[in-house]
Motif scaffolding. Structure first.
Motif, PDB file in Angstrom:
ATOM      1  N   ASN A  29       0.765  -1.243  -0.175  1.00  0.00           N
ATOM      2  CA  ASN A  29       0.027   0.034   0.228  1.00  0.00           C
ATOM      3  C   ASN A  29       0.783   1.332   0.069  1.00  0.00           C
ATOM      4  OD1 ASN A  29      -2.572  -1.261  -0.107  1.00  0.00           O
ATOM      5  ND2 ASN A  29      -2.302  -1.685   2.340  1.00  0.00           N
ATOM      6  N   ALA A  30       2.013   1.268   0.834  1.00  0.00           N
ATOM      7  CA  ALA A  30       2.570   2.539   0.878  1.00  0.00           C
ATOM      8  C   ALA A  30       3.423   2.958  -0.479  1.00  0.00           C
ATOM      9  CB  ALA A  30       3.939   2.187   1.993  1.00  0.00           C
ATOM     10  N   ALA A  31       3.655   1.348  -1.165  1.00  0.00           N
ATOM     11  CA  ALA A  31       4.442   1.846  -2.309  1.00  0.00           C
ATOM     12  C   ALA A  31       3.549   2.189  -3.482  1.00  0.00           C
ATOM     13  CB  ALA A  31       4.784   0.500  -3.186  1.00  0.00           C
ATOM     14  N   CYS A  32       2.221   2.025  -3.334  1.00  0.00           N
ATOM     15  CA  CYS A  32       1.191   2.686  -4.264  1.00  0.00           C
ATOM     16  C   CYS A  32       1.195   4.170  -4.297  1.00  0.00           C
ATOM     17  CB  CYS A  32      -0.068   1.919  -4.147  1.00  0.00           C
ATOM     18  SG  CYS A  32      -0.366   0.195  -4.795  1.00  0.00           S
ATOM     19  N   ILE A  33       1.300   4.541  -3.073  1.00  0.00           N
ATOM     20  CA  ILE A  33       1.090   5.994  -2.862  1.00  0.00           C
ATOM     21  C   ILE A  33       2.524   6.696  -3.160  1.00  0.00           C
ATOM     22  CG2 ILE A  33       1.271   7.769  -0.875  1.00  0.00           C
ATOM     23  CD1 ILE A  33      -0.886   5.756   0.854  1.00  0.00           C
ATOM     24  N   ILE A  34       3.670   5.906  -2.900  1.00  0.00           N
ATOM     25  CA  ILE A  34       4.992   6.515  -3.309  1.00  0.00           C
ATOM     26  C   ILE A  34       4.937   6.785  -4.664  1.00  0.00           C
ATOM     27  CG2 ILE A  34       7.298   6.275  -3.286  1.00  0.00           C
ATOM     28  CD1 ILE A  34       7.220   4.977  -0.231  1.00  0.00           C
TER      29      ILE A  34
END
Length: 339
Positions: A29-34
């Motif tokens: 999920n963090a990667a999708c935002i980054i």
């Protein structure tokens, strides 16, 4: 919210709150935002995430509660995704008009893909781009931020600068098939970067590449390798069947290959090839026929890299088939002779 807790949470900076939120939601999920953030934002967040410390469970709970409170307040009906709009507009106005409208709305179909190149060191990106046609070089630079594009341009030979800039200046609209070629090139670039900076090493392929360019006694080295491990040496020899190995073949072998393999396959495969390799292959042909080949190669419009690579791979597949059938004596490396 507890007033004391609210007061304490205010002491946590916005950057810390964002870092804690990303750390709390898991890698995927963090990667999708980054991926949606700019280079400077990602750098600042990454540095903060790496250094953050002394965060209590109460701090995390407060930050997450604040986030969901704000989400419930502001979410309402969320905007449509690009995929949803693309499908709807395709049906309403047609694919070409839909793509143009969405490119204006979302800042270009390639923005997210090209953004990944912002993290590639300029020197490494240039090493990859040098293998591409100059039009593709110009296309990549056209989609990069101006500061990064300028740095990369400066690493190319000075005599190429005006040609690249002229091509960029003449760009007005990029056709769909060119966009697909660019996406394919970007994927290859990311893969190339991973191979250069990562920990993965294909040892057999690396040795094959070294041997293909080794100026010493290849036959002797291969015999010594077979004493270590016959299976490994055989695997290396198999990998040595690359297009570059054609430059080591005798005139009889090249004549046989040029006779058996269709002309159009050779012309495509030799597009953009090393000059010395091309000349070594065409040297076995009669002068007039060799000149015809050269003219066809020079006048052929720029070809997608994947098409050229496919043609070269097909030629080497034919070589292997001819060797397996006993119809060809193909040398992977010069052998010692007596007499």
């Amino acid at each position: 919210m507890n007033p004391l807790r609210a007061e304490q949470s205010k002491q946590i900076s916005d950057l810390d709150r964002a870092a804690i939120l990303l750390l709390s939601m898991g890698e995927e999920n963090a990667a999708c935002i980054i991926k949606k953030l700019g280079r400077n934002e990602v750098r600042a967040l990454s540095e903060r995430m790496a250094k953050i410390a002394n965060v209590t469970q109460d701090d995390v709970a407060t930050i997450l509660t604040d986030f969901f409170d704000q989400y419930r307040t502001e979410s309402g009906v969320s905007g449509a995704s690009r995929v949803y709009l693309e499908r709807a507009l395709d049906k309403a106005v047609g694919r070409k008009l839909a793509r143009g409208m969405l490119d204006d709305i979302y800042g270009g179909a390639l923005a997210d893909d090209v953004r990944r190149l912002e993290w590639v060191p300029a020197e490494l990106l240039v090493r990859f781009m040098e293998q591409e046609h100059i039009q593709m070089q110009a296309l990549i630079l056209a989609f990069l931020p101006a500061e990064q594009a300028s740095t990369i341009l400066g690493l190319f030979p000075a005599q190429k600068h005006d040609d690249i800039l002229f091509r960029i200046a003449n760009m007005r609209e990029v056709s769909e098939h060119v966009i697909e070629d660019l996406r394919y090139t970007l994927e290859r670039c990311i893969e190339y970067v991973g191979e250069q900076v990562g920990a993965r090493i294909n040892g057999v392929q690396q040795v094959a590449d070294i041997m293909n360019r080794y100026s010493g006694n290849k036959s002797e080295v291969m015999e010594l390798l077979k004493k270590h491990d016959i299976a490994m040496a055989d695997a290396i020899e198999d990998k040595m069947y690359d297009f570059y190995s054609l430059s080591r073949q005798s005139e009889d072998v090249l004549n046989q290959l040029l006779t058996d393999i269709p002309d159009e396959l050779w012309v495509t495969a030799l597009k953009g090839a090393d000059v010395a390799l091309t000349e070594s292959i065409l040297a076995v042909l009669p002068k007039r026929l060799a000149q015809v080949y050269r003219q066809q190669i020079e006048t052929m419009k720029p070809q997608p890299v994947r098409k050229v690579e496919a043609a070269r791979a097909e030629i080497m597949t034919i070589v292997k088939q001819m060797m397996a059938a006993g119809r060809l004596e193909y040398r992977l490396y010069p052998e010692e002779t007596v007499g």
